[in-house]
Design an enzyme around this catalytic site. Structure first.
Site, short mmCIF file in Angstrom:
data_model
loop_
_atom_site.label_atom_id
_atom_site.label_comp_id
_atom_site.label_asym_id
_atom_site.label_seq_id
_atom_site.Cartn_x
_atom_site.Cartn_y
_atom_site.Cartn_z
N LYS A 136 0.84 -1.20 0.00
CA LYS A 136 0.00 0.00 0.00
C LYS A 136 0.88 1.25 0.00
O LYS A 136 0.62 2.21 -0.73
CB LYS A 136 -0.94 -0.01 1.22
CG LYS A 136 -2.07 -1.00 1.06
CD LYS A 136 -2.82 -1.27 2.36
CE LYS A 136 -3.83 -2.41 2.14
NZ LYS A 136 -4.43 -2.92 3.36
N GLN A 161 -4.91 -1.80 9.54
CA GLN A 161 -4.73 -3.12 8.93
C GLN A 161 -5.30 -4.21 9.84
O GLN A 161 -4.97 -4.27 11.02
CB GLN A 161 -3.22 -3.36 8.67
CG GLN A 161 -2.91 -4.61 7.90
CD GLN A 161 -3.44 -4.59 6.46
OE1 GLN A 161 -3.36 -3.59 5.77
NE2 GLN A 161 -3.99 -5.69 6.02
N ASP A 199 -11.37 2.49 3.64
CA ASP A 199 -11.62 1.05 3.52
C ASP A 199 -13.12 0.77 3.41
O ASP A 199 -13.53 -0.33 3.08
CB ASP A 199 -11.09 0.32 4.77
CG ASP A 199 -9.91 -0.58 4.46
OD1 ASP A 199 -9.69 -0.87 3.27
OD2 ASP A 199 -9.21 -0.99 5.41
#
Ligand code: NDP
Length: 283
Positions: free
Chosen positions: A52, A96, A119
């Site tokens: 990322k 994460q 997200d």
């Protein structure tokens, strides 16, 4: 033999467009910024976070990786999120997953302000998918929709079957296909006569987490098969949820693993962060 849908190629094209838009935005003084928090040292998570960070750098984004030790308390993590929520350089915050067991994932997801939730896991953003009035879409299913559009695969009126009902892939995938006028069936571990259902599919999306789970006899001649699975085999290689070798002779189009859905997931993360930065520029 099916057309192999090249996720790497499509992702490359979309990312080039994102980089151009980011450069234009930077000229107006707004550099898209993403903060990724990782708690602990899970090896797979470390790889995802590195990828990322690299993708952000290539797109000309500002990116911060915040590595926190496994012993981090829930409160410490929430405080970190709060400070990033107030940070003007940061448009997107991503924590994460998975988190260590002593930290409540739901509380953490809820603490990210919905407008920085790139997200799209916050309940507000999840709810918006139901109505089609969304701010961000979850990265993996949205990346699949981008792929389908790129390949000019029309969803309207098609029989769409999704295997898997997770909150991050299966359920939002089903909702997005429905929003595009597909006729959608969602299968899971309690589904009876699974092969009978999957054989009806014009578009079959597989997100199960079991290598080679979907075999050629479960696929209708000419179906489009999208393989979300990422399974590390004993050979150390990545394998999808679909038996690629068998299914490619039955399907009309298929995504490989690796190089299919995977690259599209991070691409959508960049798209969401860019969208957040554009909103900041308009303020
Ligand atoms: P989950 O484990 O959360 O969900 C798996 C789903 O598969 C569940 O809904 C489960 O049903 C269903 N399932 C399990 N066994 C069967 C069975 N025998 N028959 C029918 N359905 C079954 O996984 P995720 O959705 O998070 O991920 C799925 C896969 O996709 C994994 O390999 C993951 O690594 C990969 N992935 C890839 C991404 C990418 O970028 N390419 C991103 C995210 C995930 P039930 O609900 O009944 O238990």
């Amino acid at each position: 033999m099916a057309k192999i849908i090249d996720g790497k190629l499509i992702a490359g094209e979309v990312r080039a467009r994102i980089a151009d838009e980011a450069a234009a935005l930077a000229k107006c003084g707004v550099v898209p910024g993403l903060a990724v928090i990782i708690v602990g040292d899970d090896a797979a998570s470390q790889v995802y976070v590195r990828n990322k960070h690299k993708a952000c750098a290539e797109a000309g984004f500002y990116s911060e990786v915040i590595q926190m030790p496994r012993e981090t308390t829930e409160n410490e993590l929430l405080c970190k999120i709060e400070s990033l929520a107030e940070d003007g350089k940061i448009d997107g915050i991503l924590v994460q997953l998975p988190l260590p067991e002593h930290i409540d994932e739901k509380k953490v997801t809820a603490a990210i302000p919905p407008e920085k939730d790139v997200d799209a896991f916050h309940l507000e953003n999840t709810g918006r998918i139901m109505t089609g009035d969304y701010r961000y879409l979850p990265c993996t299913p949205a990346g699949i929709m981008t792929m389908l559009r790129h390949e000019k695969i029309d969803v309207a009126g098609k029989e769409c079957v999704v295997i898997g009902r997770s909150n991050i892939v299966g359920k939002p995938m089903a909702m997005m296909l429905l929003n595009e006028n597909g006729t959608v069936t969602v299968c899971h571990s309690k589904t009876k006569n699974l092969a009978e259902v999957t054989r009806r599919a014009d578009i079959l999306v597989v997100a199960v987490g079991k290598a080679g789970f979907v075999t050629a006899d479960m696929v209708k001649e000419g179906a489009v098969v999208i393989d979300v699975g990422i399974n590390r085999g004993e050979d150390g290689k990545l394998h999808g949820d679909v038996d690629f070798e068998g299914v490619k002779d039955v399907a009309s189009a298929i995504t490989p693993v690796p190089g299919g859905v995977g690259p599209m997931t991070i691409t959508t993360l960049l798209e969401n962060t860019l969208a957040a930065a554009k909103r900041r520029a308009e303020r």
